[in-house]
Design an enzyme around this catalytic site. Sequence first.
Site, PDB file in Angstrom:
ATOM      1  N   GLU A  12       0.813  -1.215   0.000  1.00 25.81           N
ATOM      2  CA  GLU A  12       0.000   0.000   0.000  1.00 25.81           C
ATOM      3  C   GLU A  12       0.849   1.268   0.000  1.00 25.81           C
ATOM      4  O   GLU A  12       0.323   2.357  -0.175  1.00 25.81           O
ATOM      5  CB  GLU A  12      -0.919   0.010   1.232  1.00 25.81           C
ATOM      6  CG  GLU A  12      -1.944  -1.105   1.225  1.00 25.81           C
ATOM      7  CD  GLU A  12      -2.680  -1.240   2.554  1.00 25.81           C
ATOM      8  OE1 GLU A  12      -3.841  -1.621   2.548  1.00 25.81           O
ATOM      9  OE2 GLU A  12      -2.080  -0.971   3.612  1.00 25.81           O
ATOM     10  N   ILE A 158     -13.016  -9.336   6.783  1.00 22.14           N
ATOM     11  CA  ILE A 158     -14.385  -9.769   6.496  1.00 22.14           C
ATOM     12  C   ILE A 158     -14.460 -10.413   5.118  1.00 22.14           C
ATOM     13  O   ILE A 158     -14.236  -9.765   4.101  1.00 22.14           O
ATOM     14  CB  ILE A 158     -15.381  -8.601   6.642  1.00 22.14           C
ATOM     15  CG1 ILE A 158     -15.329  -8.113   8.097  1.00 22.14           C
ATOM     16  CG2 ILE A 158     -16.787  -9.038   6.244  1.00 22.14           C
ATOM     17  CD1 ILE A 158     -16.378  -7.139   8.490  1.00 22.14           C
ATOM     18  N   ASP A 203     -11.799  -5.573  -2.605  1.00 21.70           N
ATOM     19  CA  ASP A 203     -12.623  -6.794  -2.589  1.00 21.70           C
ATOM     20  C   ASP A 203     -14.021  -6.437  -2.109  1.00 21.70           C
ATOM     21  O   ASP A 203     -14.283  -5.322  -1.693  1.00 21.70           O
ATOM     22  CB  ASP A 203     -11.986  -7.831  -1.647  1.00 21.70           C
ATOM     23  CG  ASP A 203     -11.882  -7.313  -0.224  1.00 21.70           C
ATOM     24  OD1 ASP A 203     -12.859  -7.438   0.512  1.00 21.70           O
ATOM     25  OD2 ASP A 203     -10.825  -6.753   0.152  1.00 21.70           O
TER      26      ASP A 203
HETATM   27  N1  SAH Z   1      -3.682 -12.191   4.318  1.00 25.33           N
HETATM   28  C1  SAH Z   1      -3.342 -10.805   4.289  1.00 25.33           C
HETATM   29  C2  SAH Z   1      -4.038 -10.146   5.436  1.00 25.33           C
HETATM   30  C3  SAH Z   1      -4.271  -8.714   5.210  1.00 25.33           C
HETATM   31  S1  SAH Z   1      -5.574  -8.171   6.184  1.00 25.33           S
HETATM   32  C4  SAH Z   1      -1.842 -10.670   4.323  1.00 25.33           C
HETATM   33  O1  SAH Z   1      -1.194 -11.667   4.613  1.00 25.33           O
HETATM   34  O2  SAH Z   1      -1.281  -9.611   4.050  1.00 25.33           O
HETATM   35  C5  SAH Z   1      -6.307  -7.046   5.082  1.00 25.33           C
HETATM   36  C6  SAH Z   1      -5.780  -5.666   5.092  1.00 25.33           C
HETATM   37  O3  SAH Z   1      -6.448  -4.932   4.085  1.00 25.33           O
HETATM   38  C7  SAH Z   1      -6.038  -4.934   6.391  1.00 25.33           C
HETATM   39  O4  SAH Z   1      -4.982  -4.070   6.670  1.00 25.33           O
HETATM   40  C8  SAH Z   1      -7.365  -4.186   6.134  1.00 25.33           C
HETATM   41  O5  SAH Z   1      -7.318  -2.856   6.583  1.00 25.33           O
HETATM   42  C9  SAH Z   1      -7.567  -4.224   4.618  1.00 25.33           C
HETATM   43  N2  SAH Z   1      -8.742  -4.948   4.110  1.00 25.33           N
HETATM   44  C10 SAH Z   1      -8.964  -5.171   2.796  1.00 25.33           C
HETATM   45  N3  SAH Z   1     -10.095  -5.867   2.606  1.00 25.33           N
HETATM   46  C11 SAH Z   1     -10.634  -6.104   3.833  1.00 25.33           C
HETATM   47  C12 SAH Z   1     -11.796  -6.826   4.272  1.00 25.33           C
HETATM   48  N4  SAH Z   1     -12.628  -7.437   3.414  1.00 25.33           N
HETATM   49  N5  SAH Z   1     -12.039  -6.885   5.608  1.00 25.33           N
HETATM   50  C13 SAH Z   1     -11.189  -6.283   6.472  1.00 25.33           C
HETATM   51  N6  SAH Z   1     -10.069  -5.612   6.111  1.00 25.33           N
HETATM   52  C14 SAH Z   1      -9.775  -5.507   4.800  1.00 25.33           C
END
Ligand code: SAH
Length: 235
Positions: A12, A158, A203
Amino acid sequence: MRLGIISALAEEQQGLIDAMPDATRLTHGMREYTSGTLWHTDAVAVLSRIGKVAAAMTAATLVEKFGVTHIIFTGVAGSADFGVRVGDVVVAESLVQHDMDASPLFPRFEVPLTGLSQLPTDRELSRQLANAARRFLENEPGGAKLHCGLIGSGDQFINDGVRLAALKDALPELLAVEMEGAAVAQVCFELNVPFAVIRTISDNANEDAATDFMHFVKTVASRYAFGILRNFCHG
Ligand code: SAH
């Protein structure tokens, strides 16, 4: 102005640090803070890591240790509204901690002892950021839209349509869900620091979210953040 720029993930914020010709790095509390001049703006960029506590810790450190006067959080989020599509951009007018529930002592979503469930962002900073985003999107193919409104944060990725629908039922104005913004909002509210949050939709917060998210952060997220912040700093 000394601008703190927070993102949760490296994707990001990629490229920002390379745009600081005079960057100096300092590691503190498991995070690397990079200070320097970003397109004529005195700035400190940092990755918060994921979640509300991580973001709160980072925001407080930016203010107390690095003396930033303003904070922008830039990252990706899941859509929480049919009108908000993958690739669109959301600038927060206010943020809610959607997993905060100290009822019956306080109303659901209210941050105890602040009297607030929706924490407002700084209007002027958000307006400037929205203008920067609008100018960026005008030059992008694909017709992505800019939205301004409510963003929800919680310690949960989520990826469940039923859970999202339940949340939307309780918070009908919700545009997007992520995991950090409302924590930064609380810190900035309590320390009286102007802040803004901008999120590109990666997403739909449903069963496909994990796959869509991974693809999106790799291909689009950093380009958007870079382009929008460049417009913001150039004014
Ligand atoms: N598996 C990923 C986890 C990232 S968590 C990894 O290993 O990098 C997702 C990140 O993107 C968080 O920082 C959150 O702020 C954002 N995000 C994007 N889509 C999201 C969703 N559907 N629910 C919650 N956070 C989301």
